[in-house]
Design an enzyme around this catalytic site. Structure first.
Site, short mmCIF file in Angstrom:
data_model
loop_
_atom_site.label_atom_id
_atom_site.label_comp_id
_atom_site.label_asym_id
_atom_site.label_seq_id
_atom_site.Cartn_x
_atom_site.Cartn_y
_atom_site.Cartn_z
CE LYS A 119 -3.79 -7.06 5.76
NZ LYS A 119 -2.77 -6.07 5.53
CG HIS A 248 2.48 -1.73 7.68
ND1 HIS A 248 1.52 -1.18 8.71
CD2 HIS A 248 1.75 -1.97 6.56
CE1 HIS A 248 0.24 -1.09 8.28
NE2 HIS A 248 0.38 -1.60 7.03
CD GLU A 320 3.67 -2.03 1.66
OE1 GLU A 320 3.21 -2.40 2.80
OE2 GLU A 320 4.62 -2.43 1.14
C1 LIG Z 1 -2.36 -4.89 5.63
C2 LIG Z 1 -1.25 -4.31 5.36
C3 LIG Z 1 -1.23 -2.74 4.57
C4 LIG Z 1 -2.44 -2.19 4.74
O1 LIG Z 1 -2.61 -1.36 5.98
P1 LIG Z 1 -3.52 -0.30 6.26
O2 LIG Z 1 -3.53 -0.29 7.75
O3 LIG Z 1 -4.93 -0.92 6.04
O4 LIG Z 1 -3.14 0.85 5.52
C5 LIG Z 1 -0.22 -2.61 4.02
N1 LIG Z 1 0.90 -3.33 3.66
C6 LIG Z 1 1.02 -4.59 4.41
C7 LIG Z 1 2.18 -5.28 4.14
C8 LIG Z 1 -0.02 -5.09 4.95
O5 LIG Z 1 -0.07 -6.43 5.57
#
Ligand SMILES: *Cc1c(COP(=O)(O)O)cnc(C)c1O
Length: 457
Positions: A119, A248, A320
């Protein structure tokens, strides 16, 4: 980056362009064209391996700034010919930068397989390069899953469906596509999955402290530890297979210590899992990695993993990352907050312009008198302010260009076409430091027959 950055001459071509470019304002100088043609010949016919994937634009060579300048000259020529939309903004993407970030990842976090969060920037070249480098992918929708699978060469097991709240139809189509690994953080999701994909491998997404991040996620996602035991019992009751834990810390995390706390919570949830009868085999440390603080975050993570998971045979570690891979790989010119600068509204970024051309020249003297300006996007909306206050040369003229660095993350992907302004083009290049390696990896990928499918590019 300083508010106004002065471009150094990167190669002898620049002087050549610039001495002729200065004659530009009328665009009618006959001596201009042959020079441009020379330059185009040099840049465009560099090598015949520019066209790696039939469905994508060519992948050029050379420093991104060469391509920024070439794009500006092209725009000036098109404007001279009164072409519609001649001044349209464009990106220059340097894939060597993505390659270098991957090397940096592998060096600092060799045990953790990155799953790129597409994304953040679903660019077709970025996805191909990371696929060829062996990364996995974090997808949040059916569309993202198809985008990754359509390029070929990526086994569905390399995808994690990391959206803890999915439409039932999405769960069903993930099952059909062979994507089994998915996250949840609530009981409704468990009922959906039990119906639509009972063989799924589930990851419980827990709440982490996101108070030290630019974009917080906790208000929407993540199960508080108090509710995790009941969620896990519910999963067991429904006959579902929970295989691990994810979190996250929020996107753009500026306090790396937060990762340590999150790993401790994850360890607690591993224990909760064993109390319900699960033996977890996966730890997903999420995203949030900031380019500038990556080494610090990696070192906190490694220490915390060693502390809380000292015996981790049989535990697969994944992450991720999104912005880490792409933020610095894209440079950008001329747009507003409804376009690529939506990052100002949605991603809470501040952006700093620098002068790319001044009064028709690429050479900007450091002693150029400055004045305080605001920079506005092209739409008629008064929220469309890109920079409220920035010092720029007084001599800026119509037809001069401003550049912006670090435009790779959360920019193009969320742009709109509000007010009739089109999305921007991307010019791809590979520069020194990883450029040859990135090309080799992409060429091998293409030679295996992957990456040619048109897909939803
Ligand atoms: C947006 C998102 C990420 C990526 O986050 P960054 O800050 O760009 O590294 C990873 N995991 C999930 C579930 C997300 O929604």
């Amino acid at each position: 980056m300083s508010p106004v950055e002065i471009l150094s001459a990167l190669n002898p071509l620049d002087h050549f362009i610039s001495s002729n470019f200065q004659k530009l304002p009328g665009n009618s100088d006959a001596s201009f064209d042959p020079v441009i043609q020379d330059l185009s010949a040099l840049i465009d016919n560099r090598l015949d391996d520019d066209k790696i994937f039939s469905c994508l634009p060519p992948l050029f060579r050379g420093h991104p700034e060469i391509h920024l300048r070439k794009g500006i000259i092209d725009a000036a020529m098109r404007a001279g010919a009164n072409e519609v939309d001649a001044e349209r903004a464009f990106f220059v993407a340097d894939l060597s930068q993505v390659y270098r970030q991957h090397e940096r990842w592998m060096k600092n976090l060799p045990e953790i397989t990155p799953h790129y969060a597409i994304k953040c920037n679903p660019d077709p070249y970025v996805i191909r390069l990371l696929a060829a480098l062996g990364a996995g992918f974090d997808c949040a929708s059916n569309g993202e899953i198809s985008q990754v699978l359509s390029i070929g060469g990526v086994d569905p097991s390399r995808i994690i469906f990391a959206n803890p709240c999915k439409a039932t139809s999405f769960v069903r189509s993930a099952a059909r596509a062979g994507v089994n690994t998915m996250t949840f953080d609530n009981a409704d999701e468990l009922y959906k999955i039990a119906r639509a994909h009972p063989g799924a491998k589930l990851i419980v997404r827990i709440l982490a402290d996101d108070s030290k991040s630019i974009c917080r996620f906790g208000i929407k996602f993540g199960a508080p530890l108090e509710v995790v035991p009941s969620l896990l019992s519910k999963a067991k009751e429904l006959g579902l297979d929970v295989i691990g834990v994810s979190f996250h810390v929020g996107s753009g995390c500026y306090d790396p210590a937060i990762y340590g706390d999150a790993i401790r919570r994850a360890r607690d949830v591993f224990i909760m899992g064993s109390q319900v009868g699960y033996q977890f085999s996966l730890l997903d440390v999420g995203g949030g990695f900031e380019d500038a603080r990556f080494e610090a975050a990696a070192s906190v993570l490694v220490d915390a993993i060693n502390q809380y998971f000292p015996d981790r045979k049989g535990i697969r570690l994944i992450a991720e990352p999104g912005r880490f891979y792409v933020s610095r790989a894209f440079n950008y010119i001329n747009d507003g907050v409804y376009g690529a600068f939506n990052c100002i509204m949605f991603d809470h970024q501040t952006v700093n312009p620098y002068v790319l051309s001044l009064d028709g020249s690429f050479h900007i003297s450091p002693s150029e008198p400055l004045s305080l300006c605001s920079v506005w996007g092209p739409t008629c909306d008064s929220i469309d302010c890109v920079c409220k206050a920035v010092e720029l040369p007084e001599a800026l003229q119509i037809g001069d260009w401003l550049g912006f660095d670090n435009m790779g993350a959360y920019t193009i992907c969320a742009a709109s076409q509000f007010n009739g302004f089109k999305f921007s083009n991307v010019i791809y290049t590979t520069s020194k430091g990883g450029g040859d390696e990135a090309r080799r990896v992409l060429c091998n990928f293409a030679a295996k027959g992957y990456g040619h499918g048109a897909g939803p590019y």
